[in-house]
Design a protein around this motif. Structure first.
Motif, PDB file in Angstrom:
ATOM      1  N   ARG A 206      24.198  39.427  45.450  1.00 53.92           N
ATOM      2  CA  ARG A 206      23.902  39.716  44.034  1.00 53.92           C
ATOM      3  C   ARG A 206      25.162  41.372  43.981  1.00 53.92           C
ATOM      4  O   ARG A 206      25.953  41.342  43.549  1.00 53.92           O
ATOM      5  CB  ARG A 206      22.593  40.153  43.781  1.00 53.92           C
ATOM      6  N   ARG A 207      24.625  41.912  44.915  1.00 52.44           N
ATOM      7  CA  ARG A 207      25.344  42.897  45.319  1.00 52.44           C
ATOM      8  C   ARG A 207      27.126  43.115  44.924  1.00 52.44           C
ATOM      9  O   ARG A 207      28.056  43.272  44.234  1.00 52.44           O
ATOM     10  CB  ARG A 207      25.365  43.888  46.466  1.00 52.44           C
ATOM     11  N   VAL A 208      27.215  41.944  45.926  1.00 54.33           N
ATOM     12  CA  VAL A 208      29.223  41.436  45.762  1.00 54.33           C
ATOM     13  C   VAL A 208      29.322  40.664  45.154  1.00 54.33           C
ATOM     14  O   VAL A 208      30.024  40.965  44.222  1.00 54.33           O
ATOM     15  CB  VAL A 208      28.854  40.158  46.676  1.00 54.33           C
ATOM     16  N   ALA A 209      28.680  39.867  44.324  1.00 55.66           N
ATOM     17  CA  ALA A 209      29.213  39.480  42.445  1.00 55.66           C
ATOM     18  C   ALA A 209      29.060  40.652  41.706  1.00 55.66           C
ATOM     19  O   ALA A 209      30.349  40.943  40.682  1.00 55.66           O
ATOM     20  CB  ALA A 209      28.076  38.965  42.099  1.00 55.66           C
ATOM     21  N   ALA A 210      27.990  41.543  41.536  1.00 52.26           N
ATOM     22  CA  ALA A 210      28.757  42.550  40.847  1.00 52.26           C
ATOM     23  C   ALA A 210      29.751  43.567  40.787  1.00 52.26           C
ATOM     24  O   ALA A 210      30.670  44.139  39.440  1.00 52.26           O
ATOM     25  CB  ALA A 210      27.438  43.570  40.878  1.00 52.26           C
ATOM     26  N   GLU A 211      30.408  44.112  41.999  1.00 56.31           N
ATOM     27  CA  GLU A 211      31.220  44.977  42.647  1.00 56.31           C
ATOM     28  C   GLU A 211      32.661  43.956  42.458  1.00 56.31           C
ATOM     29  O   GLU A 211      33.523  44.658  42.828  1.00 56.31           O
ATOM     30  CB  GLU A 211      30.870  45.743  43.322  1.00 56.31           C
ATOM     31  N   ALA A 212      32.839  42.718  42.628  1.00 61.11           N
ATOM     32  CA  ALA A 212      34.056  41.674  43.252  1.00 61.11           C
ATOM     33  C   ALA A 212      34.956  41.499  42.051  1.00 61.11           C
ATOM     34  O   ALA A 212      36.221  42.117  42.423  1.00 61.11           O
ATOM     35  CB  ALA A 212      33.450  40.517  43.751  1.00 61.11           C
ATOM     36  N   PRO A 213      34.442  41.389  40.847  1.00 66.47           N
ATOM     37  CA  PRO A 213      35.590  41.366  39.781  1.00 66.47           C
ATOM     38  C   PRO A 213      36.535  42.851  39.164  1.00 66.47           C
ATOM     39  O   PRO A 213      37.949  42.113  39.463  1.00 66.47           O
ATOM     40  CB  PRO A 213      35.038  41.924  38.355  1.00 66.47           C
ATOM     41  N   ARG A 214      36.368  44.113  39.693  1.00 70.83           N
ATOM     42  CA  ARG A 214      36.602  45.338  40.600  1.00 70.83           C
ATOM     43  C   ARG A 214      37.506  45.428  41.697  1.00 70.83           C
ATOM     44  O   ARG A 214      38.855  45.901  41.120  1.00 70.83           O
ATOM     45  CB  ARG A 214      36.574  46.106  41.142  1.00 70.83           C
ATOM     46  N   TRP A 215      37.764  43.803  42.179  1.00 70.46           N
ATOM     47  CA  TRP A 215      38.197  44.024  43.852  1.00 70.46           C
ATOM     48  C   TRP A 215      39.330  42.751  43.276  1.00 70.46           C
ATOM     49  O   TRP A 215      40.480  42.791  43.957  1.00 70.46           O
ATOM     50  CB  TRP A 215      37.536  44.193  44.451  1.00 70.46           C
ATOM     51  N   LEU A 216      39.047  41.771  42.542  1.00 67.78           N
ATOM     52  CA  LEU A 216      40.242  41.153  42.124  1.00 67.78           C
ATOM     53  C   LEU A 216      40.875  41.186  41.311  1.00 67.78           C
ATOM     54  O   LEU A 216      41.087  41.930  40.381  1.00 67.78           O
ATOM     55  CB  LEU A 216      39.053  40.087  41.982  1.00 67.78           C
ATOM     56  N   ALA A 217      41.951  40.155  42.266  1.00 71.29           N
ATOM     57  CA  ALA A 217      43.195  40.347  40.569  1.00 71.29           C
ATOM     58  C   ALA A 217      42.403  39.179  39.562  1.00 71.29           C
ATOM     59  O   ALA A 217      42.370  38.640  39.706  1.00 71.29           O
ATOM     60  CB  ALA A 217      44.351  40.212  42.296  1.00 71.29           C
ATOM     61  N   PRO A 218      43.699  39.542  38.423  1.00 68.29           N
ATOM     62  CA  PRO A 218      42.908  38.372  37.887  1.00 68.29           C
ATOM     63  C   PRO A 218      43.608  37.262  37.915  1.00 68.29           C
ATOM     64  O   PRO A 218      44.296  36.755  38.790  1.00 68.29           O
ATOM     65  CB  PRO A 218      44.252  39.192  36.338  1.00 68.29           C
ATOM     66  N   GLY A 219      42.501  36.235  38.116  1.00 67.65           N
ATOM     67  CA  GLY A 219      42.540  35.061  37.845  1.00 67.65           C
ATOM     68  C   GLY A 219      42.330  35.386  39.927  1.00 67.65           C
ATOM     69  O   GLY A 219      42.109  33.696  40.458  1.00 67.65           O
ATOM     70  N   GLY A 220      41.620  35.809  40.403  1.00 64.26           N
ATOM     71  CA  GLY A 220      41.189  35.903  42.072  1.00 64.26           C
ATOM     72  C   GLY A 220      39.864  35.374  41.858  1.00 64.26           C
ATOM     73  O   GLY A 220      39.242  35.725  41.084  1.00 64.26           O
ATOM     74  N   CYS A 221      39.942  34.855  43.158  1.00 57.92           N
ATOM     75  CA  CYS A 221      38.348  34.290  42.921  1.00 57.92           C
ATOM     76  C   CYS A 221      37.393  34.708  44.554  1.00 57.92           C
ATOM     77  O   CYS A 221      38.043  34.817  45.294  1.00 57.92           O
ATOM     78  CB  CYS A 221      38.280  32.324  43.422  1.00 57.92           C
ATOM     79  N   LEU A 222      36.051  34.526  44.342  1.00 56.04           N
ATOM     80  CA  LEU A 222      35.466  35.034  45.216  1.00 56.04           C
ATOM     81  C   LEU A 222      34.737  34.018  45.385  1.00 56.04           C
ATOM     82  O   LEU A 222      34.084  32.957  44.326  1.00 56.04           O
ATOM     83  CB  LEU A 222      34.503  36.145  44.230  1.00 56.04           C
ATOM     84  N   LEU A 223      34.497  33.885  46.669  1.00 51.81           N
ATOM     85  CA  LEU A 223      33.930  32.032  47.084  1.00 51.81           C
ATOM     86  C   LEU A 223      32.516  33.119  48.052  1.00 51.81           C
ATOM     87  O   LEU A 223      32.531  33.238  49.408  1.00 51.81           O
ATOM     88  CB  LEU A 223      34.282  31.219  47.918  1.00 51.81           C
ATOM     89  N   VAL A 224      31.107  32.784  47.710  1.00 51.31           N
ATOM     90  CA  VAL A 224      30.005  32.848  48.855  1.00 51.31           C
ATOM     91  C   VAL A 224      29.502  31.099  49.275  1.00 51.31           C
ATOM     92  O   VAL A 224      28.855  30.673  48.415  1.00 51.31           O
ATOM     93  CB  VAL A 224      28.789  33.863  47.791  1.00 51.31           C
ATOM     94  N   GLU A 225      28.888  31.619  49.863  1.00 51.68           N
ATOM     95  CA  GLU A 225      27.690  30.437  50.528  1.00 51.68           C
ATOM     96  C   GLU A 225      26.571  30.494  50.261  1.00 51.68           C
ATOM     97  O   GLU A 225      26.048  31.385  50.699  1.00 51.68           O
ATOM     98  CB  GLU A 225      27.700  29.627  52.052  1.00 51.68           C
ATOM     99  N   THR A 226      25.692  30.010  49.672  1.00 49.09           N
ATOM    100  CA  THR A 226      24.405  29.924  50.034  1.00 49.09           C
ATOM    101  C   THR A 226      23.698  28.571  50.073  1.00 49.09           C
ATOM    102  O   THR A 226      24.445  28.051  49.958  1.00 49.09           O
ATOM    103  CB  THR A 226      24.088  30.311  47.921  1.00 49.09           C
ATOM    104  N   SER A 227      22.158  28.434  49.405  1.00 54.90           N
ATOM    105  CA  SER A 227      21.373  27.397  49.648  1.00 54.90           C
ATOM    106  C   SER A 227      21.491  26.617  48.741  1.00 54.90           C
ATOM    107  O   SER A 227      21.561  27.748  47.487  1.00 54.90           O
ATOM    108  CB  SER A 227      20.419  27.488  50.084  1.00 54.90           C
ATOM    109  N   GLY A 228      21.245  25.528  48.807  1.00 60.97           N
ATOM    110  CA  GLY A 228      21.035  24.302  47.297  1.00 60.97           C
ATOM    111  C   GLY A 228      19.843  25.107  46.686  1.00 60.97           C
ATOM    112  O   GLY A 228      20.725  25.237  45.460  1.00 60.97           O
ATOM    113  N   HIS A 229      19.154  25.519  47.173  1.00 58.28           N
ATOM    114  CA  HIS A 229      17.415  25.994  45.804  1.00 58.28           C
ATOM    115  C   HIS A 229      18.341  27.395  45.257  1.00 58.28           C
ATOM    116  O   HIS A 229      17.788  27.881  44.219  1.00 58.28           O
ATOM    117  CB  HIS A 229      16.196  25.841  46.212  1.00 58.28           C
ATOM    118  N   GLN A 230      18.940  28.021  45.779  1.00 59.95           N
ATOM    119  CA  GLN A 230      19.573  29.468  45.793  1.00 59.95           C
ATOM    120  C   GLN A 230      20.285  29.414  44.290  1.00 59.95           C
ATOM    121  O   GLN A 230      20.850  30.123  43.927  1.00 59.95           O
ATOM    122  CB  GLN A 230      19.561  30.084  46.746  1.00 59.95           C
ATOM    123  N   ALA A 231      20.808  28.064  44.361  1.00 64.02           N
ATOM    124  CA  ALA A 231      22.355  27.952  44.415  1.00 64.02           C
ATOM    125  C   ALA A 231      22.399  28.355  41.836  1.00 64.02           C
ATOM    126  O   ALA A 231      23.291  29.057  42.383  1.00 64.02           O
ATOM    127  CB  ALA A 231      23.083  26.577  44.504  1.00 64.02           C
TER     128      ALA A 231
END
Length: 263
Positions: A206-231
């Motif tokens: 959640r912390r990463v997702a909230a702050e990532a847009p400020r660091w990404l370039a337009p069209g940039g992507c964030l990728l995070v691994e998680t479990s199936g039930h958390q997805a």
């Protein structure tokens, strides 16, 4: 079984020792140990450490990941083969990436694999654990990568803001109450900070997702691994952060990767 001595060392004796310790793939592990050890004394010591329960990768000093041999030191999170799926998704999305960040980098395996696959982008990695930072520096050095120590984005240079094409964050996602249920190799020999994701396992995500847009370039992507039930909750967290989110799944590898793109 008593410790093996160099005089008694053979493939069959190593297999027998590993099998008695409960190693499911004793034959494969024996061959790796004997091919990695430089002397019979070293091989015997490696077998003893494996029989005592150390992860095979910590015994060998390396892990295979996405075609690379990644150095892995005691006390550092061992890269999982399922995480290769995250690398594959990133490469498919951003073949022309010029700036890559590996957050919660551990050994730096993801960053190294991305740099190797994307033709040498500018690479930065970060982790809060000093042991991981030391290990990652060795693994990303062939790609001129820089590794920073600190808590998530606070570790990164401000000059990266708004410029990151690929942000890979292999965050800890085991719920606190489930850490004790992990295999002994993980819970006893890997750092808790690399495993424990909080009450529902999604605190760091959640912390990463909230702050990532400020660091990404337009069209940039964030990728995070998680479990199936958390997805589903993870996808929701990405969307709340302002990212266009989707889930990629590889059933064969039990891999679930949440992908968010900055519009």
């Amino acid at each position: 079984m008593p410790p093996l001595s160099p005089d008694s060392l053979s493939l069959d004796s190593v297999v027998a020792a590993l099998r008695s310790a409960g190693c499911v793939f004793a034959e494969d592990e024996a061959e790796l140990i004997l091919s990695t050890a430089r002397t019979l004394d070293e091989a015997a010591a490696m077998v003893d450490r494996r029989v005592a329960g150390l992860p095979l990768e910590h015994v060998l000093g390396w892990a295979e990941f996405h075609g690379l041999r990644i150095r892995v030191e005691p006390g550092v999170f061992v890269p999982r083969r399922r995480t290769e799926f995250l690398v594959e998704q990133a490469v498919a999305l951003a073949r022309d990436a010029s700036l890559v960040v590996d957050l919660c980098c551990g050994s730096g395996a993801v960053g190294a694999a991305l740099a190797a696959s994307l033709g040498g982008p500018e690479l930065h990695a970060a982790d809060i654990d000093p042991a991981a930072v030391r290990c990652a520096r060795r693994n990303v050095a062939p790609f001129a990568g820089r590794v920073h120590q600190g808590d998530l984005f606070a570790a990164l240079p401000d000059t990266l803001c708004g410029r990151v094409d690929v942000l890979a964050a292999n965050v800890p996602y085991v719920p606190t109450e489930e850490v004790g249920l992990l295999p002994p190799e993980a819970r006893d020999h890997e750092p808790l900070v690399a495993l424990d994701g909080g009450a529902d396992g999604l605190d760091i995500l959640r912390r990463v997702a909230a702050e990532a847009p400020r660091w990404l370039a337009p069209g940039g992507c964030l990728l995070v691994e998680t479990s199936g039930h958390q997805a589903p909750l993870a996808v929701e967290a990405f969307a709340r952060g302002g990212l266009v989110a989707r889930l990629a799944v590889c059933a064969e590898r039990y891999a679930n990767v949440v992908i968010g793109v900055r519009p």
